[in-house]
Design a protein around this motif. Structure first.
Motif, PDB file in Angstrom:
ATOM      1  N   GLU A  43       0.811  -1.224   0.000  1.00 44.97           N
ATOM      2  CA  GLU A  43       0.000   0.000   0.000  1.00 44.97           C
ATOM      3  C   GLU A  43       0.841   1.269   0.000  1.00 44.97           C
ATOM      4  N   VAL A  44       2.005   1.223   0.643  1.00 46.85           N
ATOM      5  CA  VAL A  44       2.920   2.362   0.557  1.00 46.85           C
ATOM      6  C   VAL A  44       3.862   2.039  -0.597  1.00 46.85           C
ATOM      7  N   GLU A  45       3.908   2.949  -1.564  1.00 47.57           N
ATOM      8  CA  GLU A  45       4.614   2.635  -2.806  1.00 47.57           C
ATOM      9  C   GLU A  45       5.618   3.721  -3.155  1.00 47.57           C
ATOM     10  N   THR A  46       6.507   3.365  -4.051  1.00 50.68           N
ATOM     11  CA  THR A  46       7.398   4.394  -4.576  1.00 50.68           C
ATOM     12  C   THR A  46       6.634   5.197  -5.618  1.00 50.68           C
ATOM     13  N   ASP A  47       7.041   6.428  -5.783  1.00 46.32           N
ATOM     14  CA  ASP A  47       6.493   7.266  -6.837  1.00 46.32           C
ATOM     15  C   ASP A  47       6.717   6.584  -8.185  1.00 46.32           C
ATOM     16  N   GLU A  48       7.848   5.906  -8.295  1.00 44.53           N
ATOM     17  CA  GLU A  48       8.185   5.219  -9.539  1.00 44.53           C
ATOM     18  C   GLU A  48       7.153   4.146  -9.876  1.00 44.53           C
ATOM     19  N   MET A  49       6.796   3.318  -8.909  1.00 41.85           N
ATOM     20  CA  MET A  49       5.835   2.239  -9.155  1.00 41.85           C
ATOM     21  C   MET A  49       4.427   2.794  -9.352  1.00 41.85           C
ATOM     22  N   ASN A  50       4.088   3.773  -8.539  1.00 45.51           N
ATOM     23  CA  ASN A  50       2.712   4.285  -8.574  1.00 45.51           C
ATOM     24  C   ASN A  50       2.455   5.150  -9.802  1.00 45.51           C
ATOM     25  N   PHE A  51       3.507   5.830 -10.277  1.00 49.12           N
ATOM     26  CA  PHE A  51       3.314   6.769 -11.388  1.00 49.12           C
ATOM     27  C   PHE A  51       4.253   6.541 -12.567  1.00 49.12           C
ATOM     28  N   GLU A  52       5.553   6.655 -12.298  1.00 53.63           N
ATOM     29  CA  GLU A  52       6.482   6.766 -13.421  1.00 53.63           C
ATOM     30  C   GLU A  52       6.472   5.548 -14.326  1.00 53.63           C
ATOM     31  N   LEU A  53       6.530   4.347 -13.735  1.00 49.82           N
ATOM     32  CA  LEU A  53       6.547   3.150 -14.566  1.00 49.82           C
ATOM     33  C   LEU A  53       5.191   2.915 -15.219  1.00 49.82           C
ATOM     34  N   LEU A  54       4.186   3.620 -14.751  1.00 52.48           N
ATOM     35  CA  LEU A  54       2.857   3.524 -15.358  1.00 52.48           C
ATOM     36  C   LEU A  54       2.657   4.656 -16.363  1.00 52.48           C
ATOM     37  N   ASN A  55       3.770   5.179 -16.840  1.00 52.58           N
ATOM     38  CA  ASN A  55       3.719   6.187 -17.908  1.00 52.58           C
ATOM     39  C   ASN A  55       3.175   7.530 -17.413  1.00 52.58           C
ATOM     40  N   MET A  56       3.408   7.822 -16.146  1.00 54.03           N
ATOM     41  CA  MET A  56       3.004   9.113 -15.596  1.00 54.03           C
ATOM     42  C   MET A  56       4.205   9.791 -14.957  1.00 54.03           C
ATOM     43  N   PRO A  57       5.079  10.368 -15.785  1.00 54.63           N
ATOM     44  CA  PRO A  57       6.229  11.052 -15.199  1.00 54.63           C
ATOM     45  C   PRO A  57       5.792  12.202 -14.313  1.00 54.63           C
ATOM     46  N   LYS A  58       6.719  12.711 -13.520  1.00 56.55           N
ATOM     47  CA  LYS A  58       6.382  13.835 -12.639  1.00 56.55           C
ATOM     48  C   LYS A  58       5.829  14.973 -13.495  1.00 56.55           C
ATOM     49  N   HIS A  59       4.867  15.692 -12.979  1.00 60.00           N
ATOM     50  CA  HIS A  59       4.227  16.828 -13.642  1.00 60.00           C
ATOM     51  C   HIS A  59       3.395  16.415 -14.851  1.00 60.00           C
ATOM     52  N   HIS A  60       3.145  15.119 -15.009  1.00 63.29           N
ATOM     53  CA  HIS A  60       2.243  14.703 -16.080  1.00 63.29           C
ATOM     54  C   HIS A  60       0.840  15.205 -15.734  1.00 63.29           C
ATOM     55  N   PRO A  61       0.142  15.768 -16.721  1.00 66.55           N
ATOM     56  CA  PRO A  61      -1.189  16.310 -16.422  1.00 66.55           C
ATOM     57  C   PRO A  61      -2.113  15.281 -15.777  1.00 66.55           C
ATOM     58  N   ALA A  62      -1.925  14.014 -16.124  1.00 67.73           N
ATOM     59  CA  ALA A  62      -2.838  13.004 -15.579  1.00 67.73           C
ATOM     60  C   ALA A  62      -2.678  12.865 -14.070  1.00 67.73           C
ATOM     61  N   ARG A  63      -1.568  13.342 -13.543  1.00 63.93           N
ATOM     62  CA  ARG A  63      -1.434  13.259 -12.082  1.00 63.93           C
ATOM     63  C   ARG A  63      -2.468  14.144 -11.380  1.00 63.93           C
ATOM     64  N   ASP A  64      -2.996  15.109 -12.119  1.00 61.25           N
ATOM     65  CA  ASP A  64      -4.056  15.958 -11.552  1.00 61.25           C
ATOM     66  C   ASP A  64      -5.272  15.136 -11.151  1.00 61.25           C
ATOM     67  N   MET A  65      -5.475  13.996 -11.851  1.00 67.95           N
ATOM     68  CA  MET A  65      -6.678  13.209 -11.608  1.00 67.95           C
ATOM     69  C   MET A  65      -6.569  12.430 -10.303  1.00 67.95           C
ATOM     70  N   GLN A  66      -5.347  12.310  -9.777  1.00 67.67           N
ATOM     71  CA  GLN A  66      -5.166  11.511  -8.572  1.00 67.67           C
ATOM     72  C   GLN A  66      -4.409  12.319  -7.535  1.00 67.67           C
ATOM     73  N   ASP A  67      -5.126  12.982  -6.673  1.00 66.54           N
ATOM     74  CA  ASP A  67      -4.482  13.744  -5.615  1.00 66.54           C
ATOM     75  C   ASP A  67      -3.815  12.767  -4.660  1.00 66.54           C
ATOM     76  N   THR A  68      -2.558  13.023  -4.397  1.00 66.88           N
ATOM     77  CA  THR A  68      -1.709  12.008  -3.793  1.00 66.88           C
ATOM     78  C   THR A  68      -1.262  12.380  -2.388  1.00 66.88           C
ATOM     79  N   PHE A  69      -1.262  11.384  -1.503  1.00 69.94           N
ATOM     80  CA  PHE A  69      -0.629  11.552  -0.195  1.00 69.94           C
ATOM     81  C   PHE A  69       0.845  11.195  -0.340  1.00 69.94           C
ATOM     82  N   TYR A  70       1.687  12.132   0.004  1.00 71.60           N
ATOM     83  CA  TYR A  70       3.121  11.885  -0.094  1.00 71.60           C
ATOM     84  C   TYR A  70       3.726  11.592   1.272  1.00 71.60           C
ATOM     85  N   ILE A  71       4.652  10.620   1.282  1.00 75.84           N
ATOM     86  CA  ILE A  71       5.450  10.346   2.478  1.00 75.84           C
ATOM     87  C   ILE A  71       6.778  11.090   2.330  1.00 75.84           C
TER      88      ILE A  71
END
Ligand SMILES: [Zn+2]
Lengths: 341, 875
Positions: A134-162
């Protein structure tokens, strides 16, 4: 003369027996009529007055008569016992409409119930459960899923950051990458259930923690038509064969093509408040696994393809049970929980 | 984004399509329509019509009112009383030289109550009444009265060619689509974009709006043909002599174009433009700002207009020189909203020799803002790195239509069309003259890649065999260049395609597959069963264990709960009886570092929703106790469990450990009361206590196939004398799996759970998993008669029954098949400090009938062992 006596005794004995209506008196009757010094035996005592050649017939007749009386006694006893038992049971009657005594009853949380229902259907289609963290790396949760940092699609998922690089998973999709890396190059057919987190205002409709189930199939011949078939099959069982579904184009960074799946609203398509007049209710997102994601998972997108689908399970249950407030789920009020176990 | 139906018709023929049908088609193709609003579908066509004001006079008895005669196509012009400023100002004119086209509503019309303070005002029926002695039974309407906008300053003025007497719905009726566009459809977030898409989806031609040539020769990059009129073109000095442009980092600003438009008169924009802006959700400001907004809505290119003379002044009368660069440390600027902002070094700026004049793509500066006095304009049409814009938008919290578009990647090719369109409109609507030429700094030209892929891949992914001609046709409809080489479909037929400039999202074969599938229609794809062989099926021991845990505890009468995994350190530290436990402590005992709010013990959120949900739980107990306390208000008996992850930061690792815990809480009467027990004395019902909790744990362990031992243990939350530690893994290498016990009175008090025992247990399922799965062989049962013996043992109070039982079992040997404690006695017949434990023993041999003598021998051995091992006396 003597045979007439036998008949008389029998008649009188039976008459006396018929008059008896309690079990205790039956014993007195038996002694009186069938006892050693009873009336029947008395007849035999007078046997000496008969001619020797008449005696056997007389004795046999008396015995026959005694058997008849005994039979009648048994019958009478059975009748009286049955009557006594019936009386007794009539007195024992209870009110069967009073509540039953239940053993202490436990149950499962509604979200568990909803998950299990869906997982069972998927299991029968060969989709096995893959559990992921459940606690994941940004890489697994976003980057490897084709959502690099600042990708507009990240707007759709407001994220809790550790930290910059660690997040609470916003969807079950990072499990896709973990599963692919665990199984590549083997084909995959899995479902990923679990808790996901979004940094959203908690309202009647949205939660910051909710359950999701995501499916993933990867193999040499997987097509979007297969995706439609799989989801149609699921929806037919989960929502009912009479509820049409539709696929409309959409966008997710980790699938391409991407689609949203809608099921016909409970209003039958007329349009209502629930479906905001559209006649359709959104049930899940889906699509063909994006080639970049396949590559990140260790597969060659030129040789294999895959589909993924996923959505919240609570929402579906809310629709089915007309639950108007998602906040009931984690409030753990027994008055809610016990209705849906 | 809002799309205006009547505006869309400029570019694509929509005959025979209803707004609702179009909304459906868009939605299925990925352009999700959230709603369609019909403008004016409630206007009565007989009563509300186009009127022409032919004459205006002062009201004889009211200074602030005037009389207007309206020709509405039937008989004599009708006299109305009005105070609308745009008619009132004409009150001395009498007959108007040109009639003014207005919206005329007769008595009985239903209109929005324009004087209501209600945000969604009611509609009311127009009734005739005398106003200062003159009958008023009809009116000329404002936009607000028609429900088109909030505008109520004056009456709505129609175009001069509006046909008198026509139902107003024919002129102003419209439909507004509210589109919720995902990131990849940003190219359609403008009228031209949505029109191209619509044309492709309907298979109809798209009419691109003509762009003015402006008399210059700058070449279009495919974004529009340079045709159309040359209004205001090319007089005076060349743009290149009026401004210079430099770009520091082409990666952040691939293109910056500037045009100069001189001699504009700032004033209101024409009615048609204001109307379109309003319908699209923007507020008209003045002709210059409106033109930039209108162009952005039409072409998708955000623009900015600077007051050119202010730039000249800032250059001390010299030629303005614009540099696009990042902010310098400590740099500040005052933005259009009059806020003075300190800029971060990552902020991209438009600057001149005197400093910042705009935050690129996000907001202009106050100093160079176009105002009523502005006559000369510098028009910016540029392209900025979308990540940079997104970062600035977020950092300064300045969302805008412009930033939204730039943040989704505007292709540099679009600057050309945007600049031309706006310059032409400024010349046309603000009376300006466009300086010849454009200053075009274009260090980062971009072209879309040519994508080559096997035609067969479309079928491989979509699952439907589309002929190559159909694929090429669909791509052509979307404006792609596309062709097929080779002629064998399965082997060698290859597609080559290049997307038009505005489709920055088209980079990979998968993008083409999506385009083709989407326009072909996903609803037309077949639905097939998976034909690939089933992959290897595998057991999932973790899932099986979790399911078995839930099922066992539910069957044992406990209700599952699921809590927030979020908590607060202070809340969880209430579990520690030795800590302050007010629920507000700083948590210093739990490893939280107060200095920077980071805990080494807790997985801590950087952006928690609230302080009481700031960390991830370490224990599953707080949620259970919270739920127990909440339900306790209306339930006497509480029996709850939860299964789920807890989070323990792992030293030296980015990601924490996420052990799965199972916990339970029990309190209240041992048996649920009902109508049959209502007569019984309250205190005859035994409250749930330690042994009920232990029993539930035993059931769970049995279900999971775990051999565990219970021993007196200690736990910060639990009663020191009523706590068992649960170990698994046998004598050797025993691992602590968790605890079961009664809550420490101090902890119980903090949750206000009353005076009776509260039993909790928390077990680590991952530890249990290591010890489970032992396959126990079947033990046959003997057909020979068993021999039963009871054994009462007097031991010290402190001697655990478990030790006694273990001693009995070990001394009893294999023929002791059953040993169970059935009574514990303390009392007068025993010395103080002693207790009697009574066991029932069963001896049985697999192959013969045991003789009494043999059993007595075994019992004797047990007694001897007990005497020496636990100092027992036999009663
Ligand atoms: Zn509906």
């Amino acid at each position: 003369m003597a045979h007439a006596d036998i008949e008389r005794v029998e008649r009188e004995g039976l008459a006396a027996l018929a008059a008896i209506d309690d079990l205790a008196a039956l014993d007195d009757w038996r002694v009186t009529w069938l006892g050693k010094s009873g009336t029947a035996s008395g007849l035999l005592r007078g046997i000496g007055a008969l001619a020797a050649e008449e005696r056997p017939a007389f004795g046999a007749a008396v015995n026959t008569m005694k058997q008849a009386l005994e039979g009648a006694l048994d019958e009478r006893a059975a009748v009286l016992r049955a009557a006594a038992l019936a009386d007794e049971m009539a007195g024992d009657a209870i009110d069967v409409t009073l509540p039953g005594t239940r053993p202490p009853q436990g149950g499962l949380h509604p979200a568990t119930v909803a998950d299990r229902r869906a997982l069972q259907i998927y299991a029968e289609m060969g989709f096995q459960v893959y559990l992921s963290r459940e606690v994941e790396t940004d890489e697994m949760n976003f980057e490897l899923l084709n959502m690099p940092k600042h990708h507009p699609a990240r707007d759709m998922q407001d994220t809790f950051y550790i930290s910059d690089e660690v997040v609470l998973r916003t969807h079950t999709s990072p499990g896709q990458i973990r599963a692919m890396r665990a199984y590549a190059p083997e084909p995959i057919r899995i479902v990923l259930p679990g808790m996901v987190y979004r940094s959203e205002q908690v309202t009647v409709r949205s939660e910051m923690q909710f359950t999701q189930i995501e499916g993933l199939a990867i193999g040499p011949g997987i097509t979007m038509a297969d995706l439609k078939g799989t989801i149609s099959n699921f929806a037919g069982r989960y929502y009912g064969e009479d509820r049409p579904i539709r696929f409309r184009a959409s966008y997710f960074p980790f699938t391409e093509p991407s689609a949203e799946v809608d099921v016909r609203c409970t209003c039958g398509g007329e349009g209502c408040k629930l479906c905001k007049g559209t006649g359709w209710l959104e049930i899940m997102g889906c699509g063909m696994v994006h080639p970049v994601v396949l590559k990140n998972g260790g597969y060659d997108p030129a040789r294999v393809s895959g589909f993924a689908f996923g959505g919240g399970t609570m929402r579906t249950q809310m629709l089915a049970h007309q639950i108007d407030d998602i906040r009931h789920y984690w409030a753990n009020d027994l008055r809610f929980l016990e209705q849906l176990r | 984004m809002k799309v205006v139906w009547s505006w869309l018709k400029d570019y694509v023929n929509l005959d025979g399509v209803t707004p609702e049908e179009l909304a459906e088609r868009w939605t299925l193709a990925g352009l999700e329509v959230e709603g369609v609003t019909r403008v004016g579908d409630w206007w009565d066509p007989a009563l509300i019509v186009v009127g022409a004001v032919t004459r205006v006079e002062p009201h004889p008895d009211a200074d602030r009112l005037c009389l207007a005669w309206v020709d509405w196509g039937a008989g004599e012009p009708h006299r109305c009383v009005t105070g609308a400023p745009n008619l009132y100002q004409l009150r001395e004119q009498g007959d108007l030289p040109t009639p003014m086209k207005v919206v005329f509503a007769r008595e009985g019309s239903v209109l929005v109550d324009a004087y209501s303070d209600d945000p969604t005002p009611k509609r009311i029926k127009l009734k005739g009444r005398k106003v200062r002695g003159i009958m008023s039974d009809a009116m000329v309407c404002s936009e607000r009265e028609l429900g088109i906008s909030e505008e109520h300053e004056g009456i709505l003025v129609l175009e001069d060619d509006a046909p008198v007497g026509a139902p107003i719905g024919d002129v102003l009726g419209d439909a507004i689509f509210d589109l919720d566009l995902t990131a990849n459809y940003a190219y359609a977030a403008n009228m031209v974009g949505i029109a191209r898409e619509t044309a492709a989806l309907l298979g109809r031609p798209f009419t691109e709006p003509p762009l003015p040539t402006l008399g210059d020769t700058a070449q279009s990059d495919g974004a529009g043909d340079s045709t159309g009129d040359n209004t205001g073109a090319g007089a005076g000095a060349d743009a290149a002599t009026l401004v210079a442009v430099a770009i520091d980092d082409p990666a952040l600003c691939p293109r910056y174009t500037a045009r100069v438009i001189r001699g504009v008169t700032v004033g209101p924009s024409p009615a048609w433009m204001q109307r379109r802006l309003r319908l699209a959700g923007m507020r008209p400001i003045n002709n210059v700002v409106d033109v930039t907004n209108y162009t952005m809505l039409e072409w998708g290119e955000p623009l900015h207009a600077f007051d050119y003379d202010r730039l000249v002044a800032r250059a001390d009368g010299g030629t303005p020189s614009i540099t696009v660069r990042l902010a310098r440390p400590g740099e500040t600027m005052t933005t259009l909203d009059d806020a003075e902002r300190t800029l971060t070094p990552k902020t991209l700026l438009i600057t001149d020799s005197a400093g910042p004049i705009a935050m690129a793509g996000v907001m202009g500066g106050a100093d160079t803002e176009v105002g009523a006095e502005t006559t000369n304009i510098l028009l910016e049409a540029a392209t900025f790195d979308f990540v940079s814009i997104r970062r600035a938008t977020k950092h300064y919290a300045l969302p805008s239509e412009s930033a939204w578009r730039f943040g989704r990647d505007v292709p540099p090719q679009l600057s050309e069309a945007g600049s031309r369109c706006a310059a032409g409109l400024l010349a046309e609507l603000a009376g300006g003259t466009v300086a010849p030429g454009v200053v075009d700094a274009y260090p980062g030209p971009r072209t879309n890649p040519t994508i080559t892929m096997p035609i067969a891949d479309f079928e491989r992914v979509l699952g439907v065999a589309l002929p190559s001609a159909e694929i090429v046709g669909l791509l052509h409809r979307l404006g792609f260049e596309a062709a097929v080489q080779g002629d064998d479909y399965k082997d060698g037929e290859t597609l080559t395609a290049t997307a038009p400039a505005h489709r920055v999202d088209q980079q990979l074969p998968a993008d083409l597959i999506e385009e083709v599938g989407r326009v072909y229609g996903y609803d037309r794809l077949p639905a097939t069963a998976l034909a690939d062989p089933l992959p290897t099926q595998r057991d999932n021991p973790r899932l099986m264990q979790e399911d078995a845990t839930r099922d066992a505890l539910a069957a044992a009468g406990l209700q599952e709960i699921i809590s927030y995994r979020f908590t607060a350190i202070a809340h969880e530290s209430m579990l520690d009886a030795s800590a302050g436990g007010t629920g507000t402590s700083s948590g210093d005992e739990t490893g939280a570092d107060e200095q920077n709010g980071v805990s080494s013990t807790y997985v801590t959120l950087r952006n928690p929703s609230s302080p009481d949900r700031a960390v991830m739980r370490r224990s599953i107990l707080t949620g259970l106790l919270d739920a127990a306390a909440a339900n306790r208000r209306y339930r006497e008996r509480i029996a709850l469990f939860e299964v789920g992850s807890v989070f323990h930061p792992a030293a030296g690792k980015d990601l924490p450990d996420e052990p799965r815990h199972a916990g339970l809480v029990l309190l209240g009467p041992g048996t649920p009361g009902d109508w049959r027990s209502s007569g019984e004395a309250q205190d005859s019902v035994r409250p749930l206590d330690f042994y009920d909790g232990k029993g539930a744990v035993e059931v769970l362990l049995d279900t999971l196939g775990v051999e565990a031992t219970f021993a007196a243990g200690s736990h910060p939350s639990l009663h020191p004398g009523r706590t068992a530690a649960v170990h698994v893994g046998g004598e050797e290498g025993a691992a602590l799996a968790g605890h079961v016990g009664e809550l420490h009175p101090l902890v119980r008090e903090r949750w206000a759970l009353g005076d009776e025992p509260v039993v909790v247990a928390e077990l680590d399922l991952d530890v249990l998993a290591q010890a489970s799965g032992v396959v126990r062989p079947f033990v046959g049962f003997s057909t020979y008669p068993p021999v039963e013996r009871d054994l009462a043992v007097v031991v010290d109070e402190a001697t655990p029954a478990g030790d006694v039982e273990r001693a009995i079992r070990s001394a009893g040997g294999p023929l002791l098949v059953h040993c169970a404690l059935f009574d514990v006695y303390r009392g007068e017949q025993l010395p103080a400090g002693k207790k009697s434990l009574a066991f029932s023993l069963r001896f049985q041999a697999p192959n013969k009938t045991l003789e009494g003598k043999a059993v007595d021998g075994m019992r004797g051995r047990i007694v001897k062992t007990l005497e020496s091992a636990v100092g027992a006396e036999i009663r």
